[in-house]
Design a protein around this motif. Structure first.
Motif, PDB file in Angstrom:
ATOM      1  N   LEU A 606       0.828  -1.199   0.000  1.00 42.35           N
ATOM      2  CA  LEU A 606       0.000   0.000   0.000  1.00 42.35           C
ATOM      3  C   LEU A 606       0.866   1.254   0.000  1.00 42.35           C
ATOM      4  N   LEU A 607       0.388   2.270  -0.737  1.00 41.41           N
ATOM      5  CA  LEU A 607       0.924   3.615  -0.636  1.00 41.41           C
ATOM      6  C   LEU A 607      -0.156   4.499  -0.029  1.00 41.41           C
ATOM      7  N   TYR A 608       0.263   5.642   0.510  1.00 37.12           N
ATOM      8  CA  TYR A 608      -0.653   6.509   1.244  1.00 37.12           C
ATOM      9  C   TYR A 608      -0.562   7.918   0.667  1.00 37.12           C
ATOM     10  N   GLN A 609      -1.730   8.460   0.230  1.00 35.83           N
ATOM     11  CA  GLN A 609      -1.734   9.846  -0.253  1.00 35.83           C
ATOM     12  C   GLN A 609      -2.460  10.694   0.785  1.00 35.83           C
ATOM     13  N   PRO A 610      -1.758  11.678   1.356  1.00 33.21           N
ATOM     14  CA  PRO A 610      -2.341  12.480   2.434  1.00 33.21           C
ATOM     15  C   PRO A 610      -3.591  13.245   1.991  1.00 33.21           C
ATOM     16  N   LYS A 611      -4.505  13.391   2.946  1.00 34.95           N
ATOM     17  CA  LYS A 611      -5.700  14.226   2.780  1.00 34.95           C
ATOM     18  C   LYS A 611      -5.555  15.365   3.781  1.00 34.95           C
ATOM     19  N   VAL A 612      -5.658  16.632   3.287  1.00 31.14           N
ATOM     20  CA  VAL A 612      -5.268  17.768   4.133  1.00 31.14           C
ATOM     21  C   VAL A 612      -6.409  18.780   4.249  1.00 31.14           C
ATOM     22  N   ASP A 613      -6.227  19.649   5.277  1.00 35.56           N
ATOM     23  CA  ASP A 613      -7.074  20.840   5.424  1.00 35.56           C
ATOM     24  C   ASP A 613      -6.489  21.883   4.490  1.00 35.56           C
ATOM     25  N   ILE A 614      -7.270  22.304   3.472  1.00 39.81           N
ATOM     26  CA  ILE A 614      -6.738  23.213   2.445  1.00 39.81           C
ATOM     27  C   ILE A 614      -6.291  24.527   3.043  1.00 39.81           C
ATOM     28  N   ALA A 615      -7.010  25.000   4.070  1.00 40.17           N
ATOM     29  CA  ALA A 615      -6.683  26.316   4.645  1.00 40.17           C
ATOM     30  C   ALA A 615      -5.372  26.292   5.406  1.00 40.17           C
ATOM     31  N   THR A 616      -5.108  25.213   6.197  1.00 39.54           N
ATOM     32  CA  THR A 616      -3.941  25.190   7.082  1.00 39.54           C
ATOM     33  C   THR A 616      -2.831  24.250   6.614  1.00 39.54           C
ATOM     34  N   GLY A 617      -3.196  23.324   5.711  1.00 40.19           N
ATOM     35  CA  GLY A 617      -2.207  22.339   5.262  1.00 40.19           C
ATOM     36  C   GLY A 617      -2.032  21.199   6.237  1.00 40.19           C
ATOM     37  N   ARG A 618      -2.822  21.173   7.305  1.00 38.10           N
ATOM     38  CA  ARG A 618      -2.693  20.116   8.307  1.00 38.10           C
ATOM     39  C   ARG A 618      -3.205  18.793   7.746  1.00 38.10           C
ATOM     40  N   ILE A 619      -2.455  17.730   7.983  1.00 38.05           N
ATOM     41  CA  ILE A 619      -2.854  16.402   7.503  1.00 38.05           C
ATOM     42  C   ILE A 619      -4.009  15.873   8.344  1.00 38.05           C
ATOM     43  N   LEU A 620      -5.073  15.494   7.654  1.00 38.10           N
ATOM     44  CA  LEU A 620      -6.266  14.962   8.332  1.00 38.10           C
ATOM     45  C   LEU A 620      -6.340  13.438   8.245  1.00 38.10           C
ATOM     46  N   GLY A 621      -5.609  12.872   7.319  1.00 32.69           N
ATOM     47  CA  GLY A 621      -5.641  11.424   7.120  1.00 32.69           C
ATOM     48  C   GLY A 621      -4.985  11.079   5.801  1.00 32.69           C
ATOM     49  N   ALA A 622      -5.342   9.918   5.267  1.00 30.77           N
ATOM     50  CA  ALA A 622      -4.744   9.488   3.998  1.00 30.77           C
ATOM     51  C   ALA A 622      -5.649   8.460   3.339  1.00 30.77           C
ATOM     52  N   GLU A 623      -5.505   8.353   2.016  1.00 24.63           N
ATOM     53  CA  GLU A 623      -6.184   7.300   1.251  1.00 24.63           C
ATOM     54  C   GLU A 623      -5.162   6.225   0.894  1.00 24.63           C
ATOM     55  N   THR A 624      -5.501   4.967   1.175  1.00 23.62           N
ATOM     56  CA  THR A 624      -4.582   3.880   0.817  1.00 23.62           C
ATOM     57  C   THR A 624      -4.772   3.519  -0.647  1.00 23.62           C
ATOM     58  N   LEU A 625      -3.645   3.335  -1.336  1.00 25.96           N
ATOM     59  CA  LEU A 625      -3.663   3.017  -2.762  1.00 25.96           C
ATOM     60  C   LEU A 625      -2.875   1.726  -2.991  1.00 25.96           C
ATOM     61  N   LEU A 626      -3.492   0.753  -3.649  1.00 24.55           N
ATOM     62  CA  LEU A 626      -2.885  -0.565  -3.848  1.00 24.55           C
ATOM     63  C   LEU A 626      -1.847  -0.514  -4.966  1.00 24.55           C
ATOM     64  N   ARG A 627      -0.708  -1.160  -4.719  1.00 23.23           N
ATOM     65  CA  ARG A 627       0.334  -1.292  -5.729  1.00 23.23           C
ATOM     66  C   ARG A 627       0.808  -2.747  -5.754  1.00 23.23           C
ATOM     67  N   TRP A 628       1.409  -3.139  -6.918  1.00 23.65           N
ATOM     68  CA  TRP A 628       1.881  -4.521  -7.092  1.00 23.65           C
ATOM     69  C   TRP A 628       3.232  -4.504  -7.804  1.00 23.65           C
ATOM     70  N   HIS A 629       4.184  -5.126  -7.165  1.00 25.27           N
ATOM     71  CA  HIS A 629       5.508  -5.306  -7.788  1.00 25.27           C
ATOM     72  C   HIS A 629       5.767  -6.817  -7.848  1.00 25.27           C
ATOM     73  N   GLY A 630       5.571  -7.397  -9.045  1.00 23.25           N
ATOM     74  CA  GLY A 630       5.753  -8.831  -9.206  1.00 23.25           C
ATOM     75  C   GLY A 630       7.210  -9.206  -9.335  1.00 23.25           C
ATOM     76  N   LYS A 631       7.544 -10.365  -8.816  1.00 28.16           N
ATOM     77  CA  LYS A 631       8.933 -10.833  -8.896  1.00 28.16           C
ATOM     78  C   LYS A 631       9.304 -11.192 -10.329  1.00 28.16           C
ATOM     79  N   VAL A 632       8.293 -11.511 -11.155  1.00 27.35           N
ATOM     80  CA  VAL A 632       8.548 -11.875 -12.550  1.00 27.35           C
ATOM     81  C   VAL A 632       8.218 -10.718 -13.482  1.00 27.35           C
ATOM     82  N   LEU A 633       7.059 -10.107 -13.305  1.00 30.89           N
ATOM     83  CA  LEU A 633       6.594  -9.073 -14.224  1.00 30.89           C
ATOM     84  C   LEU A 633       7.047  -7.672 -13.836  1.00 30.89           C
ATOM     85  N   GLY A 634       7.560  -7.528 -12.624  1.00 30.89           N
ATOM     86  CA  GLY A 634       7.991  -6.207 -12.178  1.00 30.89           C
ATOM     87  C   GLY A 634       6.809  -5.355 -11.740  1.00 30.89           C
ATOM     88  N   GLN A 635       6.975  -4.025 -11.845  1.00 26.10           N
ATOM     89  CA  GLN A 635       5.939  -3.093 -11.409  1.00 26.10           C
ATOM     90  C   GLN A 635       4.804  -3.071 -12.432  1.00 26.10           C
TER      91      GLN A 635
END
Length: 844
Positions: A606-635
């Protein structure tokens, strides 16, 4: 040879059939005069004819005293001759109520009587008993002959099975007590019944498929059988043979074999045959021809139609095993077939019949063939055996024509041929027939096209409204497709909602595009079924001979590949095959194969993309994003492997892994944190619709220590379109658990604000495709502004995706949206990087 209609009991169907039997009103010139002989004088012949018979044969005198009961029945019932002789029929057969009364009735009226007696209710076992008078030449009744046949009364299963899918073909074949088989042009068995398997010593009918006669019979016999097949295939005409068969146990039997070509659209594509054991039948006929035929009464009551010819082809005797009738057959006695012939015979002329008869008389070789009779709208089929009659010095002195009604068997044969090569629902050719026609077209070198088509979203209709509606829709679709093509083209149903079209005598490959558009146009009109209008589209794949390949298997594969490409291109279109599609298919297959082991091999992360308060830039959380790096096929990019996971069903297991990993991240992230951060996880519609989704979600929360308020479930708006009670109940359970529900990529599908108020949705995410243009086009800015205003009016939270510039962030905030995510703040990062970034809190 003359036949008439008479009522005779059929052991196959358990009812009375209208069959044709030879009759005679009076005997010619006393040739078979029984004279003054008594019943006792008939006993030697009775023993010879009937002691070994499986049927019950009884003779009683005119006082209802039993004078003969065949030996096999005595042994079967454990009786002796002394126990039955001289007793009345009712005393001997106590379970046949009213037997003696029926005997007296026959003696009085001189007319035969047939009755049915239940023997075993559990097995539906009956005795069908026919009582006929024995009358001498002075018209005196000497007694009666009683013949009982034991049979099982069948129901109408076969007629029902013929209307169902070909999966019931084996049951029908096995219910027929004869050997039945179907072969292709190379004499390979395609199908056979259990009687054939038993004769050849095979464990079951499946073991026969693909075998040849050389796998089953001695070499000499196999060569003869294959030679017969070749004659049928080359001539296109059926043959009827009397053949010797050596069983696996070494015993030799005589079988009566019928072989016919399977002809479809004028082409011979195989053979069909049936055979029945006639060993006992041949022995019986031989014994009858060897004996003096003076016992006319017995011959008249045999359950076979018999006509006797002398050496000059003249009829000298015609028997009748049925009731008395009004038809005058005396005129046929003393005539040849060419001198007097029945106009009801439809498949043979008098010359044809007499030619066969003369062959028997001159060569002493039996002849077997079918005769068809048309009476009104009814056609009956009879199997006729022309047998030589030998004299004292083994010279041919005449011939016997023995006929048996095989109308039902003939019907089974034709139905079997049709079922083998046609779809039961639509009556279209099936896959087997289509492949044969493709092969023939390729052998002839004719340019042709092959189209595979699949109905879009048919499964939804079938699952929602049931198979009855689905089947009716398939029948209507088949009719429209057939109406779209030429008479010489072939439309086939491949199974399910998939059809194929063989376009013959193709001039240009481009003509296939015109046809595909015509089919799509004809399908576009609504289908009205049970008062409901259905709109159907199709995805069509096209391959061309010889442009794409000269191999039949490749053409089929290429058309199928092109069809799936049409689906991939958005459905409701057609695509021609290109070599690049094969490469795409191979890549697709490689990804699907490797993806099955991705979890096991620990290749997903998983990778994480932050979700922020636009006014202050404070991080409110994140969305998890699925990734796959195969040993044979690669990324592998998500836009490649996630659709494959959805298509293959692997998304269920993968989604379960993502959900648990996200809960673990949320628990680790918020441990000892006063102001918790929220982790958002995407859930696919297939995963959401699973029966155990809620159970798995609860288990993940409990086992990882993640609190429900730390989690957001993101779903696509298309999931809401199903609007089912099950979906609504699942959403409510998630909301009741305290988990936030969010609509991802809002505005890209079938957005309706009604869904936001109907379902417990707490958050809306504006798709990046709208955000990216708000600084450049007024329409995009107006649309985003409207979405934000209406969503806020419903008291829902907003998150803008894909924010990449400060100008976009400023406009989004100005329109009233306070939360955002995108490359302006951070690209998707690892969990450790996210922790470090959140600790710095220096974004923007």
């Amino acid at each position: 040879m003359v036949f008439r209609a008479a009522t005779v009991y059929s052991a196959r169907k358990g009812n009375f059939l209208n069959i044709r039997k030879p009759i005679i009103r009076t005997l010619n010139s006393g040739a078979f005069d029984s004279g003054e002989q008594s019943l006792e004088e008939l006993l030697p012949l009775l023993s010879l004819l009937f002691d070994a018979s499986d049927d019950m044969v009884v003779v009683a005198d005119c006082f209802d005293h039993v004078v003969y009961l065949n030996d096999k029945q005595l042994k079967r019932h454990g009786l002796t001759v002394g126990q039955v002789l001289g007793k009345t029929c009712s005393e001997v057969f106590a379970d046949m109520q009213g037997c003696s009364e029926r005997v007296q009735q026959v003696i009085t009226t001189k007319k035969s009587s047939t009755s049915t007696y239940m023997k075993d209710v559990a097995e539906a076992l009956y005795d069908v008993v026919t009582i006929s008078p024995i009358i001498n030449s002075q018209a005196l009744v000497l007694g009666v002959i009683i013949i009982g046949k034991q049979t099982i009364i069948e129901n109408t299963l076969i007629d029902q099975e013929l209307r169902r899918r070909s999966a019931y073909q084996e049951t029908m074949m096995d219910s027929i007590p004869f050997m039945i088989w179907l072969k292709d042009k190379d004499s390979r068995l395609l199908a056979a019944n259990i009687a054939f398997a038993e004769m050849t010593g095979q464990a079951n009918t499946k073991a026969l498929e693909g075998k040849t006669d050389f796998d089953l019979w001695p070499k000499t016999m196999a060569e003869n059988y294959v030679e017969d097949d070749l004659k049928v295939l080359s001539s296109g005409e059926p043959v009827i043979l009397a053949e010797r068969v050596k069983k696996k146990d070494g015993n030799v039997s005589w079988v009566e074999t019928y072989k016919a070509p399977v002809i479809v659209d004028g082409e011979v594509i195989g053979t069909v045959g049936y055979a029945r054991d006639v060993t006992e039948h041949k022995q019986l006929i031989t014994k009858i021809t060897e004996k003096d035929l003076q016992f006319t009464s017995l011959l008249k009551n045999l359950p076979l139609s018999i006509v006797r010819y002398d050496a000059n082809c003249k009829r000298v005797f015609i028997n009748c095993a049925a009731e008395e009738n009004d038809e005058d057959v005396q005129k046929f006695i003393g005539t040849t077939p060419m001198e007097l012939w029945s106009p009801e015979v439809s498949n043979m002329t008098a010359e044809d019949f007499q030619s066969k008869l003369m062959h028997v008389l001159y060569h002493g070789e039996p002849q077997t063939f079918e005769m068809h009779y048309d009476v009104g709208n009814v056609t009956t089929v009879h199997m006729v055996n022309l047998l030589p009659e030998f004299g004292e010095h083994f010279q041919v002195i005449g011939a016997l024509a023995v006929a048996n009604d095989v109308t039902e068997i003939s019907k089974y044969r034709h139905d079997l041929e049709y079922m083998a090569y046609h779809d039961a629902l639509t009556s279209l050719p099936n896959r087997a027939l289509l492949n044969e026609r493709i092969r023939l077209s390729a052998e002839e070198g004719r340019r042709f096209g092959l189209m595979f088509m699949d109905l879009d979203f048919f499964k939804t209709i079938n699952d929602t409204l049931g198979h009855i509606v689905g089947d009716e829709l398939l029948v209507d679709v088949a009719e429209r497709i057939t109406a779209s093509v030429r008479a010489d083209d072939i439309v086939a149903r491949m199974g399910g909602d998939e059809f194929a079209i063989l376009v013959t005598d193709l001039k240009e490959d481009a003509d296939l595009a015109v046809l595909a558009e015509k089919i799509s146009e004809n399908l576009s009109a609504p289908f009205n079924i049970e008062g409901i209008n259905f709109f159907v589209t199709a995805s069509i794949g096209i391959s061309c001979y010889p442009t794409d390949s000269e191999e039949v298997e490749d053409l089929v594969k290429y058309a199928d590949t092109a069809m799936y490409d049409a689906k991939k291109q958005g459905r409701n279109n057609y695509q021609f095959y290109t070599p690049e599609l094969t490469q795409s298919v191979m890549e697709h297959l490689a990804i699907a194969t490797a993806l099955r082991y991705a979890i096991q091999k620990d290749e997903l992360f998983l990778l994480y993309q932050p979700k922020v308060d636009i006014a202050t830039g404070r991080i409110l959380g994140a969305e998890t994003l699925l990734r796959w790096h195969g040993k044979v096929l690669g990324q592998i990019q998500p836009d490649k492997f996630i659709p494959i996971a959805e298509e293959s069903g692997l998304i269920i297991d993968i989604g379960a892994w993502v959900l648990r990993a996200s809960c673990e991240s949320a628990a680790q992230l918020n441990k000892n944190r006063q102001q918790p951060l929220n982790i958002a996880v995407n859930v696919s519609s297939k995963e959401f619709a699973g029966n155990d989704f809620i159970e798995h979600l609860q288990r993940c929360i409990e086992e990882t220590g993640c609190k429900p308020e730390w989690l957001t479930i993101e779903i696509t708006e298309s999931l809401l379109l199903h609007d089912t009670d099950a979906a609504l109940q699942t959403l409510r359970k998630i909301d009741e658990m305290g988990i936030t529900l969010s609509i991802d990529d809002f505005g890209t599908g079938y957005s309706a604000l009604a869904y936001l108020s109907k379902f417990p949705i707490k958050q809306v995410k504006i798709d990046r495709s709208f955000v990216m243009d708000i600084c450049h086009t007024e329409s995009a800015a107006s649309l985003v502004k409207a979405i934000i205003a209406m969503t806020l009016s419903l008291d829902k939270d907003l998150v803008a995706e894909g924010i990449e510039t400060p100008e976009q962030a400023a406009l989004i905030k100005e329109y009233g949206c306070n939360q955002g995510q995108g490359y302006l703040y951070s690209k998707p990062i690892s969990f450790s990087e996210f922790l470090h970034l959140e600790a710095q809190q220096k974004i923007h």
